[in-house]
Design an enzyme around this catalytic site. Structure first.
Site, mmCIF file in Angstrom:
data_model
loop_
_atom_site.group_PDB
_atom_site.id
_atom_site.type_symbol
_atom_site.label_atom_id
_atom_site.label_comp_id
_atom_site.label_asym_id
_atom_site.label_seq_id
_atom_site.Cartn_x
_atom_site.Cartn_y
_atom_site.Cartn_z
ATOM 1 N N ASP A 122 31.308 40.348 28.112
ATOM 2 C CA ASP A 122 32.232 39.375 28.710
ATOM 3 C C ASP A 122 33.464 40.063 29.303
ATOM 4 O O ASP A 122 33.940 39.675 30.375
ATOM 5 C CB ASP A 122 32.730 38.363 27.667
ATOM 6 C CG ASP A 122 31.605 37.644 26.955
ATOM 7 O OD1 ASP A 122 30.440 37.931 27.234
ATOM 8 O OD2 ASP A 122 31.915 36.790 26.106
ATOM 9 N N GLY A 133 27.758 52.385 10.787
ATOM 10 C CA GLY A 133 27.714 53.235 9.598
ATOM 11 C C GLY A 133 29.073 53.423 8.947
ATOM 12 O O GLY A 133 29.172 53.854 7.812
ATOM 13 N N ARG A 138 21.420 61.635 19.664
ATOM 14 C CA ARG A 138 20.760 60.330 19.553
ATOM 15 C C ARG A 138 19.756 60.055 20.665
ATOM 16 O O ARG A 138 18.719 59.440 20.437
ATOM 17 C CB ARG A 138 21.819 59.228 19.525
ATOM 18 C CG ARG A 138 22.567 59.246 18.225
ATOM 19 C CD ARG A 138 23.567 58.139 18.142
ATOM 20 N NE ARG A 138 24.139 58.141 16.803
ATOM 21 C CZ ARG A 138 25.062 57.298 16.398
ATOM 22 N NH1 ARG A 138 25.530 56.371 17.218
ATOM 23 N NH2 ARG A 138 25.532 57.355 15.173
HETATM 24 P P1 ADP Z 1 35.080 47.704 19.428
HETATM 25 O O1 ADP Z 1 34.370 48.718 18.599
HETATM 26 O O2 ADP Z 1 35.279 48.124 20.812
HETATM 27 O O3 ADP Z 1 36.276 47.130 18.737
HETATM 28 P P2 ADP Z 1 33.504 45.562 18.389
HETATM 29 O O4 ADP Z 1 32.097 45.316 18.661
HETATM 30 O O5 ADP Z 1 33.842 46.095 17.049
HETATM 31 O O6 ADP Z 1 34.041 46.492 19.544
HETATM 32 O O7 ADP Z 1 34.324 44.212 18.580
HETATM 33 C C1 ADP Z 1 34.298 43.440 19.737
HETATM 34 C C2 ADP Z 1 34.618 41.994 19.347
HETATM 35 O O8 ADP Z 1 34.887 41.238 20.528
HETATM 36 C C3 ADP Z 1 33.472 41.293 18.650
HETATM 37 O O9 ADP Z 1 33.936 40.740 17.437
HETATM 38 C C4 ADP Z 1 33.045 40.202 19.630
HETATM 39 O O10 ADP Z 1 32.584 39.027 18.999
HETATM 40 C C5 ADP Z 1 34.342 39.939 20.369
HETATM 41 N N1 ADP Z 1 34.164 39.322 21.705
HETATM 42 C C6 ADP Z 1 33.260 39.649 22.655
HETATM 43 N N2 ADP Z 1 33.401 38.872 23.744
HETATM 44 C C7 ADP Z 1 34.439 38.035 23.486
HETATM 45 C C8 ADP Z 1 35.058 36.977 24.199
HETATM 46 N N3 ADP Z 1 34.636 36.626 25.409
HETATM 47 N N4 ADP Z 1 36.077 36.335 23.615
HETATM 48 C C9 ADP Z 1 36.496 36.651 22.372
HETATM 49 N N5 ADP Z 1 35.946 37.628 21.638
HETATM 50 C C10 ADP Z 1 34.929 38.320 22.180
#
Ligand code: ADP
Length: 724
Positions: A495, A264, A555
């Site tokens: 991951d 949001g 929520r």
């Molecule tokens: P946060 O709010 O904690 O920043 P987000 O969901 O906004 O989390 O961002 C997490 C990012 O990490 C996403 O863009 C996702 O694609 C990326 N990501 C997840 N796993 C991996 C990985 N193994 N290697 C590189 N990027 C990753």
């Protein structure tokens, strides 16, 4: 009402390319076909006409769906001695790909392709709505591919919408790799283009293979290496760069933003002076009184001082000018604790770690101010996100989370940082007990090693897209259904938790996952419907036409009530609420895409929802009741706590909603410097973490609007700690 289409409406795109080889008495033939995530390659060992062995490779298939089906499909191919197999239910696209690849391997592969010249159009269902393409062919070539109409989310599928058409023309084939993070959109475009090519008389099976191949291994280094370019990773990067460190971010998908861009966008940050600019809403004083009436002993010792400060603040406010809105950092701290306090199914209590909660709330406003120095602009409004519990949400000028990316990504570039897209971190490198780098792999298979001169920051988000992992740990819902949707982008597969725990990192709160009640029943998306900007204007009606919950509830309460009421429910609005919701939802667009049902009268709306006479009577009575609540500022039936607009002027709207997985509240254990802790409570040298990959803050239920606060506050702290 539109039909369900979240699952990919794609027949696997075949791309046979048989390549025979032989050894004593046997021959080997191989061919590939497009599966869900990329090519599925079948290699058959033939003794005459008999398939002696079958090896199927599909490294890009979803591990828990298509990937898990490969072994069974292999057995089926051998047993059927050909492509006439049942396939595996739930893995339709991969099964179809295997069948087509077996057929191609047995029958020969790519060949001459010719077309009837002309321009052809076709559509296929994308993630949000139909995607239409126009394809121009000459007798021998694909001349032009254009996406002429779509409703895909640009911040997720933007790269795919540009790259896939161009690559099809460049490579003269639809047998190309998916754009990471936008597999559905990629496959949709390929399906529609294949349709056009078939209309032009071509055999799609005969198209050549254009899948990317791995390049030479890449080695790079930077002071700070960050995994994930979401809100936490990008704010960590900008902070580290501002501290003079060099930065490389590894991002699994093709676009920056992660969940932060599709949420949001509201960031909770308490500021008494800022709040006082706005008028009180009816019903809010009752919530303040509730907290004023609590006792310090109701709170854990470490929270008591803040509670007592809050109590004094509320008493002073209630004795003064109650026409203005109240807020304070202490109120934010106490609410984050109070609404996160939950019990697991085993009766174990969980609440947020005081150091983390108070750090988040205290650093929230400095973070809002820091964003402003980077060019962030805000709307002149204070809102309460779904389950936000209080109006302290700052709303960016651009919809959803787009502003954060629009501000942070160019800043990273300007300060000399690098984002390596479509590069998935797979392993942390440890040298002499210290994390010193990351091993990763590009989408084409190229190996990447990035050495960190100072440290690594894990900012890879949560595991909302990893249902098996959610179910493995869940100890709160107990019955999460296998077909539940998810509001997250595709990269959120946990991951970072796997990589860090492999080094001994501790986790906390993994048993608690947030379900978002107001998701799209089909796609799981958050904003494919008419969603008001603040919960005071939420009106939730069940399939019996009745109200069923306090629309402003936390929520987990909203989601549990929705599940108890059959899952599907409706969010109701009149034209004034619809107009007031424009920042998040353009009602004309939502009605056109059939995400929202519109009617001139409430009776007609009830009819369009399929309500019978009794349900219609319930519905009309419910609207009357909610309008009375707005007039009186109280909700005797459900205890709604904030009121704004009534439902009184047509046209009227109903948006179907259903709970979906939204936020994984548990994760890596960190301290307030964002150091990752091991199971003994010691910091793991060289490893920091921030954002949804961490646990310890939101505990059993995250307050709406606190996720961006968490990601950006701790992203900044991690960036600062890691660069020092
Ligand atoms: P946060 O709010 O904690 O920043 P987000 O969901 O906004 O989390 O961002 C997490 C990012 O990490 C996403 O863009 C996702 O694609 C990326 N990501 C997840 N796993 C991996 C990985 N193994 N290697 C590189 N990027 C990753």
């Amino acid at each position: 009402m539109k039909k369900f289409f979240t699952t990919l409406a794609v027949a696997a795109m075949l791309c046979g390319c048989a390549s025979p080889a032989s050894s004593a008495g046997t021959t080997t033939v191989s061919a590939s076909a497009d599966g869900f995530g990329g090519p599925v390659t079948v290699t058959l060992t033939m003794a005459g006409d008999t398939i002696k062995d079958c090896v199927i490779e599909g490294k890009d298939e979803t591990p828990t769906v298509g990937g898990a089906a490969l072994e069974e499909l292999q057995k089926q191919v051998i047993a059927a001695n050909g492509a006439d197999i049942d396939g595996v239910s739930g893995a339709t696209v991969t099964s179809t790909a295997v069948k087509e690849a077996v057929k191609a391997a047995l029958g020969g592969g790519a060949g001459e392709v010719s077309y009837t010249p002309g321009t052809y159009t076709a559509s296929a269902m994308g993630r949000n709505a139909a995607v239409t393409v126009s394809v121009t062919v000459s007798e021998t070539a694909i001349e032009k591919v254009e996406v002429t109409d779509h409703a895909e989310t640009m911040s997720v599928a933007g790269v795919a919408l540009e790259r896939v058409p161009a690559e099809i023309v460049a490579k003269q084939t639809t047998k190309i790799d998916s754009v990471t993070g936008a597999t559905v959109t990629t496959n949709t475009i390929k399906t529609a283009v294949n349709d056009c090519l078939t209309q032009a008389g071509a055999s799609v099976a005969a198209l050549p293979e254009g899948y990317a191949v791995a390049g030479e291994a890449i080695e790079a280094s930077a002071d700070v290496v960050i995994i994930g370019a979401g809100g936490a990773g990008m704010s960590a990067a900008v902070t580290a760069l501002q501290n003079g460190a060099s930065v490389i971010i590894l991002e699994k998908t093709s676009m920056a933003g992660g969940n932060t861009v599709v949420c949001g966008g509201v960031i909770n940050a308490a500021d008494t002076e800022w709040a006082a600019k706005y008028d009180v809403q009816t019903g809010e004083d009752a919530t303040l009184q509730m907290f004023a009436d609590m006792k310090a002993e109701d709170f854990p010792e470490e929270y008591q001082a803040d509670f007592l400060t809050l109590q004094a603040q509320i008493k002073e406010h209630l004795a003064g000018d109650t026409s203005i809105h109240f807020d304070s950092v202490e109120y934010h701290i106490i609410q984050t604790y109070y609404y996160g306090l939950r019990k697991s199914l085993d009766d174990e209590t969980i609440y947020g770690d005081y150091n983390l909660v108070s750090t988040m709330c205290k650093e929230a406003m400095p973070t809002v101010n820091w964003l402003e120095t980077l060019g962030m602009e805000w709307q002149d409004v204070v809102t309460q996100a779904t389950g936000g519990m209080w109006r302290r949400g700052h709303n960016p000028s651009m919809p959803k989370g787009e502003s954060y990316v629009a501000v942070l990504e160019p800043k990273i570039e300007e300060l000399g940082g690098e984002i390596m897209f479509e590069t998935k971190a797979e392993e942390l490198i440890v040298t002499d007990g210290k994390v010193t780098g990351v091993k990763a792999v590009k989408a084409d298979g190229t190996e990447v090693t990035v050495n960190a001169n100072k440290s690594v920051i894990m900012a890879s988000g949560g595991y909302g897209q990893n249902l098996p992992m959610i179910k493995e740990y869940d100890n709160y819902w107990g019955n999460i259904s296998d077909d539940i949707g998810c509001t997250n982008v595709s990269g959120e597969t946990g991951d970072g938790i796997v990589m860090a725990t492999a080094l001994g990192a501790d986790t906390t709160g993994m048993e608690f996952v947030q379900l978002m009640a107001i998701a799209d029943p089909e796609s799981g998306d958050l904003f494919t419907g008419l969603v008001p900007q603040s919960t005071a204007n939420y009106i939730l009606i069940n399939q019996e036409g009745k109200r069923f919950v306090n629309d402003c509830a936390p929520r987990d309460v909203l989601a549990a009530a929705a599940i108890d009421n059959g899952g599907l429910f409706y969010m109701i609005a009149d034209i004034n609420i619809a107009e007031n919701s424009r920042w998040l939802s353009n009602w004309e667009e939502q009605v056109e895409r059939e995400n929202t049902i519109m009617a001139d009268t409430l009776e007609e709306l009830a009819e369009k929802l399929g309500f019978n006479e009794e349900q219609t009577a319930n519905f009309l009575a419910s609207i009357e009741e909610i309008n009375k609540c707005v007039d009186e500022g109280t909700d005797p039936a459900f205890g709604k706590t904030a009121f704004d607009l009534k439902v009184e002027e047509g046209p009227f709207f109903a948006s179907p909603r259903k709970p979906a997985v939204h936020h994984t509240m548990g994760g890596l254990k960190i301290n307030d410097k964002c150091e990752v802790l091991d199971t003994e409570g010691n910091a793991i040298s060289g490893l920091f973490a921030a954002g949804e990959v961490c646990g310890g803050i939101h505990a059993g239920n995250r307050v709406g609007g606190n996720a961006v606060t968490d990601a950006l506050v701790f992203g900044r702290i991690a960036g600062d700690s890691a660069s020092k």
